[in-house]
Design a protein around this motif. Structure first.
Motif, PDB file in Angstrom:
ATOM      1  N   THR A   1      84.776  79.944  71.019  1.00  0.00           N
ATOM      2  CA  THR A   1      84.263  81.100  69.224  1.00  0.00           C
ATOM      3  C   THR A   1      83.784  82.168  69.315  1.00  0.00           C
ATOM      4  O   THR A   1      84.034  82.907  68.955  1.00  0.00           O
ATOM      5  CB  THR A   1      83.424  80.188  68.982  1.00  0.00           C
ATOM      6  N   LEU A   2      82.457  82.521  70.774  1.00  0.00           N
ATOM      7  CA  LEU A   2      82.225  83.642  70.508  1.00  0.00           C
ATOM      8  C   LEU A   2      82.677  85.106  70.840  1.00  0.00           C
ATOM      9  O   LEU A   2      82.761  85.837  70.237  1.00  0.00           O
ATOM     10  CB  LEU A   2      81.007  83.610  71.487  1.00  0.00           C
TER      11      LEU A   2
ATOM     12  N   ASP B   1      74.285  89.587  71.817  1.00  0.00           N
ATOM     13  CA  ASP B   1      73.245  89.294  72.513  1.00  0.00           C
ATOM     14  C   ASP B   1      73.550  87.707  72.755  1.00  0.00           C
ATOM     15  O   ASP B   1      73.488  86.477  73.377  1.00  0.00           O
ATOM     16  CB  ASP B   1      72.145  89.028  70.824  1.00  0.00           C
ATOM     17  N   HIS B   2      74.287  86.945  71.724  1.00  0.00           N
ATOM     18  CA  HIS B   2      74.495  85.701  72.234  1.00  0.00           C
ATOM     19  C   HIS B   2      75.612  84.821  73.226  1.00  0.00           C
ATOM     20  O   HIS B   2      75.176  84.239  73.551  1.00  0.00           O
ATOM     21  CB  HIS B   2      75.854  85.161  70.390  1.00  0.00           C
ATOM     22  N   LEU B   3      76.489  86.458  73.568  1.00  0.00           N
ATOM     23  CA  LEU B   3      77.080  86.511  74.867  1.00  0.00           C
ATOM     24  C   LEU B   3      76.432  86.066  75.588  1.00  0.00           C
ATOM     25  O   LEU B   3      76.526  85.799  76.632  1.00  0.00           O
ATOM     26  CB  LEU B   3      77.996  87.133  74.886  1.00  0.00           C
ATOM     27  N   ALA B   4      75.103  87.711  75.390  1.00  0.00           N
ATOM     28  CA  ALA B   4      74.270  87.290  76.590  1.00  0.00           C
ATOM     29  C   ALA B   4      73.091  86.480  77.060  1.00  0.00           C
ATOM     30  O   ALA B   4      73.174  86.047  78.442  1.00  0.00           O
ATOM     31  CB  ALA B   4      73.341  87.907  76.550  1.00  0.00           C
ATOM     32  N   ALA B   5      73.130  85.740  76.005  1.00  0.00           N
ATOM     33  CA  ALA B   5      72.218  84.646  75.871  1.00  0.00           C
ATOM     34  C   ALA B   5      73.404  82.876  77.025  1.00  0.00           C
ATOM     35  O   ALA B   5      72.038  82.368  77.500  1.00  0.00           O
ATOM     36  CB  ALA B   5      71.827  84.444  74.119  1.00  0.00           C
ATOM     37  N   TYR B   6      74.511  83.284  75.842  1.00  0.00           N
ATOM     38  CA  TYR B   6      75.095  82.373  76.395  1.00  0.00           C
ATOM     39  C   TYR B   6      75.326  82.557  78.997  1.00  0.00           C
ATOM     40  O   TYR B   6      75.147  81.254  78.933  1.00  0.00           O
ATOM     41  CB  TYR B   6      76.960  82.653  76.088  1.00  0.00           C
TER      42      TYR B   6
END
Length: 354
Positions: A213-214, A277-282
């Motif tokens: 999804t990301l 940021d979402h990918l880094a947090a993932y």
């Protein structure tokens, strides 16, 4: 067909100004639609032939000619002759992979940019090229397919009172571009809401589906960015233009359009950073999960090392091993092994490794 770059193999070797359609045909037969208006009245028509458009050039009223379908080279050529459109402009109109552009000619202004919309799945972004030609009395727009994005402008024209009836073709062009940017901003806001909703999933339930999804959201936002950043430059060039086709009365509206274009670009950049940021947090969440698994396996293996040693010692097949003949030796060894395991767990907890 590629989304980020249209195939141009049919244009190879063609001379500048050659009208060669580049893209995907989205309507079988081009459709013409005309709205001719002034403060006194409105006349609408749907001509079936391009030669019916010629008389709109000499009128004192404002004429809006809309063409759905840009694959007919003969139609474009006839309209170019009727409205004195340069051949290079006609070439760009037929090229649906054209980068957003603004060109000023002595009697004609040309604007080309992308109109964004969401597909039926509500996630995939579609882009359709809009080409607009501004003349002293006319605005000609060329779309790849029929649509409803300009219906609010048509409704405003049908109202007797209003700026569209009074301010001429330059203001009409502004109104059309304003619809394009408002629609693009609405698409970005819809994608942005989904991107913001992904934040909780990244922290609570990271997994392969979330990564997919990301990745899809990042791809769609890159596609939007490719369309809106050059479109902002188009508006800036229109503002800096000294063409007589853009009167001073329309300049304040173009400044408002510039602000909307800059807002759209800013929002796109914010959501692109948020996706990063979402990918880094993932990746961090997946790394932490892997670390937890490795820690559990390491502790599990560490506890069984001494137990395996004890089991290995007393599993040797020597005859002279006094403990082998002890009545309760088996239970004593199990007790020692349990004590060792419990002691190691207590030690690990004391060191805060558990």
């Amino acid at each position: 067909m590629a989304r980020f770059l249209k195939k141009r193999r049919h244009k190879a070797g063609q001379s500048p100004g050659a009208i060669v359609f580049v893209g995907e045909r989205k309507i079988e037969t081009p459709r013409l639609r005309v709205m001719d208006f002034d403060t006194e009245g409105l006349r609408e028509a749907a001509p079936e032939r391009s030669d019916e458009l010629a008389h709109y050039c000499g009128l004192s009223s404002t004429s809006w000619v809309n063409v759905d379908g840009v694959h007919d080279a003969q139609l474009l050529r006839e309209m170019g002759e009727a409205f004195a459109i340069p051949s290079l402009v006609l070439e760009d109109i037929a090229n649906t992979g054209q980068r957003p552009v603004f060109e000023a000619f002595p009697d004609v202004l040309f604007v080309s940019l992308k109109m964004l919309s969401l597909a039926e799945d509500g996630v995939t972004v579609r882009a359709e090229q809009l080409s607009a030609v501004l003349t002293p009395t006319c605005v000609l727009t060329f779309q790849e397919r029929p649509g409803t994005i300009f219906e609010p402008v048509r409704d405003r024209i049908r109202r007797p009172s209003g700026r569209l009836r009074r301010l001429g073709p330059a203001y009409l062009l502004y109104a059309l571009l304003d619809c394009v940017f408002e629609h693009a901003l609405r698409v970005v806001e819809t994608l942005g809401e989904r991107i913001e909703d992904l934040e909780d999933d990244v922290l609570s339930d990271p997994g392969p589906e979330l990564l997919e999804t990301l990745t899809a959201a990042r791809r769609e936002m890159a596609y939007v960015r490719k369309a809106v950043r050059p479109a902002r430059e188009v508006v800036l060039r229109m503002l800096r233009s000294d063409s007589d086709l853009i009167p001073e009365s329309v300049t304040p509206y173009l400044r408002d359009l510039r602000d909307m274009a800059e807002q759209t670009v800013d929002v796109v950049e914010v959501y692109r950073e948020m996706l990063g940021d979402h990918l880094a947090a993932y990746n961090m969440a997946m790394s932490n999960r892997l670390n937890d698994i490795m820690k559990f396996l390491t502790i599990f293996s560490t506890i069984f090392i001494p137990l395996s040693f004890l089991a290995g010692v007393y599993g040797m097949n020597f005859d002279v091993m006094p403990e082998l003949h002890t009545r309760y030796g088996y239970f004593i060894l199990l007790g020692i092994m349990g004590t060792v395991a419990a002691g190691m767990l207590v030690y690990f907890r004391y060191r805060k490794w558990l």
